[in-house]
Motif scaffolding. Structure first.
Motif, mmCIF file in Angstrom:
data_model
loop_
_atom_site.group_PDB
_atom_site.id
_atom_site.type_symbol
_atom_site.label_atom_id
_atom_site.label_comp_id
_atom_site.label_asym_id
_atom_site.label_seq_id
_atom_site.Cartn_x
_atom_site.Cartn_y
_atom_site.Cartn_z
ATOM 1 N N THR A 155 60.359 -62.221 57.941
ATOM 2 C CA THR A 155 59.440 -61.320 57.253
ATOM 3 C C THR A 155 58.002 -61.748 57.462
ATOM 4 N N GLN A 163 58.323 -53.719 59.929
ATOM 5 C CA GLN A 163 57.857 -52.487 59.299
ATOM 6 C C GLN A 163 58.272 -51.260 60.078
ATOM 7 N N ARG A 169 63.224 -52.838 57.225
ATOM 8 C CA ARG A 169 62.207 -52.794 56.178
ATOM 9 C C ARG A 169 62.857 -52.905 54.809
ATOM 10 N N SER A 172 64.057 -56.357 54.213
ATOM 11 C CA SER A 172 63.034 -57.338 53.924
ATOM 12 C C SER A 172 62.413 -57.112 52.557
ATOM 13 N N LYS A 173 62.371 -55.844 52.122
ATOM 14 C CA LYS A 173 61.764 -55.593 50.821
ATOM 15 C C LYS A 173 62.609 -56.174 49.696
ATOM 16 N N TYR A 174 63.918 -56.026 49.816
ATOM 17 C CA TYR A 174 64.812 -56.515 48.765
ATOM 18 C C TYR A 174 65.496 -57.789 49.182
ATOM 19 N N GLN A 420 49.882 -58.643 54.273
ATOM 20 C CA GLN A 420 51.170 -58.036 53.971
ATOM 21 C C GLN A 420 51.392 -57.922 52.475
ATOM 22 N N THR A 424 51.358 -54.324 49.460
ATOM 23 C CA THR A 424 52.373 -53.912 48.488
ATOM 24 C C THR A 424 51.794 -53.720 47.092
ATOM 25 N N SER B 406 61.800 -58.371 42.823
ATOM 26 C CA SER B 406 62.258 -57.353 43.765
ATOM 27 C C SER B 406 61.929 -55.950 43.316
ATOM 28 N N GLY B 410 54.937 -56.509 42.297
ATOM 29 C CA GLY B 410 54.677 -57.075 43.611
ATOM 30 C C GLY B 410 54.075 -58.453 43.432
#
Lengths: 453, 451
Positions: A155, A163, A169, A172-174, A420, A424, B406, B410
């Motif tokens: 990541t 991305q 994606r 990597s987000k979760y 990065q 978010t 999660s 953020g």
């Protein structure tokens, strides 16, 4: 063949002379008769009487055996070790030449092999081969922890690649949540697999697995982080540790007299000190040579267009020659007033010092471990040297030290990672940070009254 | 003396084994395994010393008050009274504020650590090696220093900026923590004594695993606390409620055993506990979400030198209308319902507390059986040690933390800002340009303004 094999076996693994070993056994047995209560000793007697120590097989390649058949056993041992050492160092150079991706793969393989070796020792100690769940669970936990760490690395460094691809994606987000769920599954499987008569055994293996993961996997991931900083941060520390090993051995071989520590009777103070100075010198020279090349000093980056790793950059000021004034003391010795060095070489002194002074403690730890569990070597992967862990035991602490050193003294946070994280945030938070940054830059004069610099 | 004790234990163990073998008709393979285990230090039953009879630490006053009742009800009353006492103590500490809560968490962590390490000492007879106690406490100190340094630096940023010495400590925090840990490691290596290698390695590993379990969990609890006290209260209450509800359901309706590890748990208790915990979490979060004191992130106010919890409640804690699915509409007769979005999250938390939390309890039960102890310690009369009360919380704290990072928030903006300000000027400039183009793209920043 097997006859000479066994003879080789006894002689090759006779690091201590056989007489000393026998007397040690007798000593421990007599001690056992005196106090039977301590848990540590009482099993040594039964272990020697009961199960034999893990038989070590002689896997020196045939070709070497024949070539060296004429020499005496002591020199033969020396030659086998020497040849294998050269082979490993050559292999190391080849991998460096092949590039970061191959290096990462090799680090991962070494890690898996080390994990396997230590877990196998645990199995042997606890006779737990009869409980097949453990092997599965141990490998599962290894997979989970590796997934977690690699996910974090990927990541960070492959941000743009991640991305672009939709499934990546989401993964990597979760990422943390998914890793945690995977770990939990393993944990619940462990609890469900507890069998009535073997609770203690199972808890021991659980603890053993976790400690091994802590040691092996975290170190290997720190190595990969160091690698991404620039290959020089990977090569110089590892070479310093190897050099210290070899130099301490040489100095000890020729000048060794005063023993260093009871744990490893072969180490001597002369070897230790000689190894220290030799390693510092070696570190200075090696970093001088390497700092000149971009492929070593530049951070490894992933290029989205070519889909490959590139090491191309403007060398940071660490890797640009500077004039240093030699302290007066050395001036008279060396005869120069100033010297041109890379600032990195000063850091390499710190790295070499750590490798020579604290690195050996990792080796002592491994020696203590081997004595505690009455094994000669971790495994027999490398002829003449033992297992992979035997070669890497001094590297334990080095990787963590280099990582902490870099984080504390060399670089600050990673700009791309910050961007990065920024992306978010919520819009109002983004605006707030942007304005604060702008005010800061204007304050410092970095951003003048330029509209869009 | 010791030989006789051993013989007695051996005889008792043999009798027990014979009984078990007769019951189960144990196979040869199992007996072989048992024999081989007995060879090594896994002579589980011969090695473990006699458990000292649990000291009766019930206060005198309770004993006198309950002297009239039968033993079973007496036990029930003691447990009940102590439960109430603990819950009241909990409420009191919540009232006293975040700082007291942090201290409480820290004290519990130290006590849990002490309990587990003491068990290790007893199992391995390692009281004769005094270095261990020092080393274990030293490692606890190191790891706590490391974790507190990381958290403190974030949350007390303004406090720290003012003081020079703290600046130095914060900037090189990782290096200092690592140096401290290394010192402990080297001391361990130097303390290896010829005959006790294995013992020492066991204690080393035991210490590290205990640190991994207790210290990381407690720090995650504190980080959850800083998110907002509701993130600390609702999970812990859900676990406690699940414990109590499962016990009550099991007491009245329990029939089918759940798992061999804990024979007293039943499926009826498990499922009943699950539903009651979800309902409890739902209702409890409804009440807590109304007060700023619980909902706002804990911040340190440098002017008043205190913790403040004052903020604009985030949208999680603002009532929204939710349309009910048709299924519930028929049952309840309403078409929409006003809830806090947080209550939906509380369902997830309660579900985890009821379904996975008990695995932490089973883990602790297995641990106690493995090392043949009844309770971790005797701190709380009727309940056992602190660890006995907190065994189900193990995983909860980690889960809540992972859940928050999660799904809820953020990265922390102030931390991000702090890191941006440390960068090199050229890096700052390039970051600035990237951010600017991003913001313009998203329309958050107007390009035409002279920014």
């Amino acid at each position: 063949m097997s006859g000479t094999g066994m003879g080789d076996l006894r002689q090759r693994h006779g690091r201590e002379p056989a007489a000393a070993r026998d007397s040690e056994d007798k000593e421990s047995e007599s001690e056992n008769k005196l106090d039977g209560e301590t848990a540590s000793d009482s099993e040594s007697k039964s272990e020697f009487g009961g199960s034999p120590p893990v038989p070590t097989s002689d896997d020196t390649p045939e070709v070497l055996n024949r070539a060296l058949s004429n020499l005496s056993s002591r020199w033969k041992n020396w030659w086998v070790r020497g040849i294998l050492t050269l082979a490993m160092i050559t292999f190391f150079f080849i991998i460096i030449y092949l590039g970061p991706m191959v290096l990462m793969t090799i680090v991962m393989c070494v890690q898996i092999k080390c994990f396997h070796e230590i877990i196998t020792i645990g199995y042997n100690v606890y006779h737990s081969y009869d409980l097949p769940w453990f092997r599965t669970l141990s490998w599962y936990f290894l997979l989970c922890v590796n997934y977690f760490f690699y996910g974090e690395t990927v990541t960070d460094y492959f941000f743009t690649l991640v991305q672009r691809e939709e499934p990546l994606r989401i993964l990597s987000k979760y990422h943390r949540f998914i890793s945690f769920t995977l770990y939990l599954t393993g944990f619940c499987m462990f609890v469900l697999s507890l069998v009535k008569k073997h609770y203690r055994l199972q808890f021991y293996m659980f603890g053993w697995t976790h400690v091994t993961l802590l040691i092996v996997v975290t170190q290997s991931h720190l190595i990969i982080h160091n690698l991404f900083e620039g290959m020089i941060w990977f090569i110089v520390p590892i070479s310093c540790v190897i050099c210290n090993d070899i130099m301490a051995y040489m100095f000890g071989f020729f000048f060794g007299r005063t023993p260093l520590i009871k744990l490893s009777p072969k180490k001597t103070w002369e070897g230790f000190i000689g190894g220290f100075f030799a390693t510092v010198l070696f570190g200075l020279l090696l970093s001088y040579v390497m700092s000149g090349y971009r492929c070593f000093t530049c951070p490894v980056e992933f290029n989205n267009d070519t889909n490959s790793f590139t090491v191309d950059c403007e060398p940071s000021e660490l890797f640009q020659l500077q004039e240093y004034n030699i302290p007066v003391v050395l001036q008279s010795v060396v005869g120069w007033k100033t010297v041109r060095m890379y600032p990195f070489q000063i850091h390499s002194i710190a790295l070499s010092t750590f490798a020579s002074l604290i690195g050996p403690f990792g080796g002592f730890f491994a020696s203590g471990f081997k004595r505690a569990f009455k094994i000669k070597d971790f495994a027999n992967t490398i002829p003449g040297h033992g297992g992979i862990m035997d070669r890497f035991d001094c590297q334990y602490l080095m990787a963590t030290f280099v990582n902490v050193y870099i984080a504390s003294f060399i670089r600050g946070p990673n700009p791309s990672k910050l961007i990065q994280q920024f992306l978010t945030l919520r819009p109002d938070q983004q605006l707030h940070i942007f304005n604060t940054l702008k005010a800061h830059l204007v304050d410092r004069g970095i951003l003048g009254s330029l509209e869009d610099a | 003396m010791s030989a006789r004790r051993r013989q007695r234990r051996a005889a008792a163990e043999e009798a027990e084994e014979e009984e078990e073998a007769a019951e189960e008709g144990g196979s040869d393979k199992e007996e072989d395994l048992e024999k081989r285990l007995c060879e090594l230090d896994l002579r589980s039953d011969l090695d473990v010393p006699d458990i000292p009879p649990p000291t009766d630490s019930t206060p005198e006053i309770l004993k006198r008050a309950l002297s009239g009742l039968s033993a079973r009800w007496k036990n029930w009353w003691i447990r009940g009274i102590l439960s109430l006492a603990m819950i009241s103590g909990f409420f009191l500490v919540i009232y006293l504020g975040s700082f007291m809560l942090m201290l409480l968490v820290l004290s519990i962590q130290v006590k849990c650590y002490h309990e587990i390490i003491t068990i290790g000492y007893r199992v391995y007879h390692s009281y004769d090696l005094p270095w261990f106690r020092s080393l274990s406490w030293y490692f606890l100190l190191c790891v706590n220093y490391f974790f507190y340094g990381e958290t403190v630096a974030d949350y007390f940023a303004t406090f720290v900026q003012r003081r020079e010495q703290l600046q130095f400590l914060i900037r090189y925090h990782r290096f200092i923590s690592f140096a401290l840990y290394l010192t402990g490691f080297c001391m361990f290596v130097l303390s290896l004594v010829k005959k006790h290698y294995r013992l020492q390695f066991y204690m080393f590993a035991w210490t590290h695993v205990t640190l991994l379990i207790t210290v990381t969990q407690s720090h995650l609890v504190i980080q959850n606390l800083f998110e907002g006290m509701i993130w600390f209260l609702v999970p812990i209450s859900s676990v406690i409620c699940n414990d109590i509800a499962a016990y009550i359901f099991g007491f009245f309706f329990g029939k089918t055993p759940l798992i061999k590890l804990s024979p007293k748990k039943t499926w009826e208790g498990f499922i009943g506990g699950f539903f009651s915990t979800v309902v409890f979490g739902f209702i409890f979060s409804y009440f807590l979400a109304q007060h700023q004191y619980f909902v706002c992130p804990v911040e340190y106010n440098s002017e008043t030198n205190r913790f403040v919890t004052e903020c604009e409640p985030s949208e999680l804690f603002q009532i929204k209308k939710y349309p009910l699915p048709p299924v519930f509409q028929a049952v309840l007769g309403w078409e929409t319902v006003n809830m806090y979005p947080f209550q939906l999250h509380s369902i997830a938390l309660s579900t985890f507390a009821s379904l996975i939390g008990p695995f932490g309890g089973f883990f602790a039960s297995g641990f106690k059986r493995a090392f043949k102890i009844k309770d971790f310690a005797d701190t709380i009369p009727g309940h056992g040690g602190i660890m006995d009360r907190f065994d189900c919380q193990y995983l909860m704290a980690t889960f809540v933390h992972v859940y928050i990072t999660s799904f809820i928030r953020g990265p922390n903006p102030s931390k991000l800002l702090k890191q941006l300000l440390i960068l090199q000027p050229e890096q700052q400039l390039s970051v600035y340009k990237t951010l600017k183009s991003h913001l313009i793209e998203k329309g958050i920043l107007q390009p035409s303004l002279r920014v």
